[in-house]
Design an enzyme around this catalytic site. Structure first.
Site, short mmCIF file in Angstrom:
data_model
loop_
_atom_site.label_atom_id
_atom_site.label_comp_id
_atom_site.label_asym_id
_atom_site.label_seq_id
_atom_site.Cartn_x
_atom_site.Cartn_y
_atom_site.Cartn_z
N ASP A 22 24.39 -50.37 28.22
CA ASP A 22 23.79 -51.59 28.76
C ASP A 22 24.68 -52.19 29.86
OD1 ASP A 22 21.97 -53.61 29.06
OD2 ASP A 22 22.63 -54.75 27.30
N GLY A 23 24.02 -52.83 30.81
CA GLY A 23 24.77 -53.59 31.82
C GLY A 23 24.69 -53.03 33.23
N HIS A 39 22.02 -48.15 37.91
CA HIS A 39 21.60 -47.03 37.07
C HIS A 39 22.24 -45.73 37.56
CE1 HIS A 39 19.01 -49.59 34.87
NE2 HIS A 39 18.11 -49.76 35.82
N ARG A 73 9.43 -52.88 32.48
CA ARG A 73 10.22 -53.29 33.66
C ARG A 73 9.39 -53.14 34.93
NH1 ARG A 73 16.58 -52.15 32.86
NH2 ARG A 73 16.66 -53.08 30.81
N LEU A 133 29.38 -29.56 22.40
CA LEU A 133 28.84 -30.90 22.14
C LEU A 133 27.32 -30.89 22.04
CD1 LEU A 133 29.56 -34.06 22.21
CD2 LEU A 133 28.84 -33.94 24.59
C1 FPP Z 1 20.42 -50.66 30.47
O1 FPP Z 1 21.03 -51.47 31.45
C2 FPP Z 1 20.29 -49.30 31.01
C3 FPP Z 1 19.12 -48.63 31.10
C4 FPP Z 1 17.83 -49.16 30.66
C5 FPP Z 1 19.09 -47.29 31.70
C6 FPP Z 1 20.19 -46.37 31.26
C7 FPP Z 1 20.23 -45.26 32.19
C8 FPP Z 1 21.34 -44.71 32.67
C9 FPP Z 1 22.70 -45.08 32.26
C10 FPP Z 1 21.17 -43.68 33.69
C11 FPP Z 1 21.72 -42.37 33.27
C12 FPP Z 1 20.95 -41.64 32.31
C13 FPP Z 1 20.69 -40.33 32.43
C14 FPP Z 1 20.15 -39.61 31.29
C15 FPP Z 1 20.91 -39.58 33.68
P1 FPP Z 1 20.19 -52.68 32.03
O2 FPP Z 1 19.39 -52.19 33.17
O3 FPP Z 1 19.38 -53.29 30.93
O4 FPP Z 1 21.32 -53.64 32.51
P2 FPP Z 1 21.28 -55.24 32.50
O5 FPP Z 1 21.29 -55.67 31.06
O6 FPP Z 1 22.53 -55.60 33.19
O7 FPP Z 1 20.05 -55.66 33.22
#
Ligand code: FPP
Length: 250
Positions: A22-23, A39, A73, A133
């Protein structure tokens, strides 16, 4: 929330680590960039953490990349995330295979575009015999969906394959879930203190580690801190301390 303790290379290593990454959005905004940039940096962090998990001899790493609720979203963010998944598979698959990683996508994959579904199944097929893994990437995943889906699958076996309903117990049930293996350490980055529907059944006895570090900043040292936290926990599974330590419990 946690006091900092040092990672001990000879200490207990969690067999199954799950991460709620997250974040990304906040990280990007703090740099004056679009959320999507967060992302894509998040994808880079994942590559770093996968390598470090191997170095630390973690057996299974499960990451939450897209929840069943993330469809809500803005459409542009959803479409960028799907493009990122596709790009990451293209970019990383060769290296994943070279590193003996077995990749599995868990969740309801049927909702994704056919081309992405194909890429995901090819990646799973090509890496299925790998012994290193186990990397599980949860996409269009929800813990409640997983439990309901497992119930449906079991009911199908009862109705179509004469499975005995009374044979259902926890040990049997877990094999109908998208992942049978219990989570030992669940990490959530980004300063939120919730589980957000990730691996609910599998995390019943997990140790929970929350950190304010935003996912794109999460690095090897942060994973070591989470493992160090885990190494200091006494996992009692309902028992008392003396039983765990083999001391007289009376
Ligand atoms: C949450 O942060 C993150 C996500 C919903 C997407 C996670 C995806 C990745 C880390 C990309 C990589 C993944 C792969 C498999 C290539 P948020 O968008 O909710 O952040 P915020 O809370 O700051 O808004």
């Amino acid at each position: 929330m946690q006091t900092t303790v040092k990672y001990n290379d000879g200490g207990q290593i969690p067999h199954h680590v799950a991460i709620i990454m997250d974040g990304n959005g906040r990280w990007a905004k703090s740099k004056g960039k679009h959320r999507v940039f967060g992302h894509s940096q998040g994808a880079n962090s994942l590559t770093i953490i996968v390598k470090h998990a191997i170095l630390r001899r973690i057996n299974t790493l499960s990451v939450f990349a897209f929840s069943s609720e993330n469809w809500k979203r803005p459409a542009s963010e959803v479409s960028s995330l799907l493009k990122l998944f596709s790009l990451s598979i293209k970019r990383e698959l060769k290296e994943l295979i070279e590193n003996d990683i077995k990749i599995q996508f868990i969740g309801d994959l049927t909702k994704f575009p056919a081309s992405l579904q194909k890429q995901m199944s090819q990646a799973m097929e090509k890496s299925k015999n790998n012994q290193g893994l186990n990397l599980n990437v949860a996409v269009n995943y929800g813990g409640r969906w997983d439990i309901v889906n497992a119930c449906k699958l079991y009911m199908q076996d009862v109705l179509l394959h004469n499975k005995d309903i009374n044979a259902l117990d926890e040990a049997v049930f877990k094999d109908y879930l998208s992942l049978p293996c219990d989570v030992d350490l669940l990490i959530r980055t980004g300063g939120e203190y919730r589980v957000s529907n990730f691996l609910l059944y599998q995390s019943a006895y997990a140790e929970y580690y929350f950190t304010d570090v935003l996912w794109p900043d999460f690095n090897e040292a942060d994973l070591d801190k989470a493992i160090a936290f885990y190494q200091k926990r006494e996992r009692r599974f309902g028992m008392i301390s003396e039983q765990i330590r083999g001391q007289d419990a009376n």
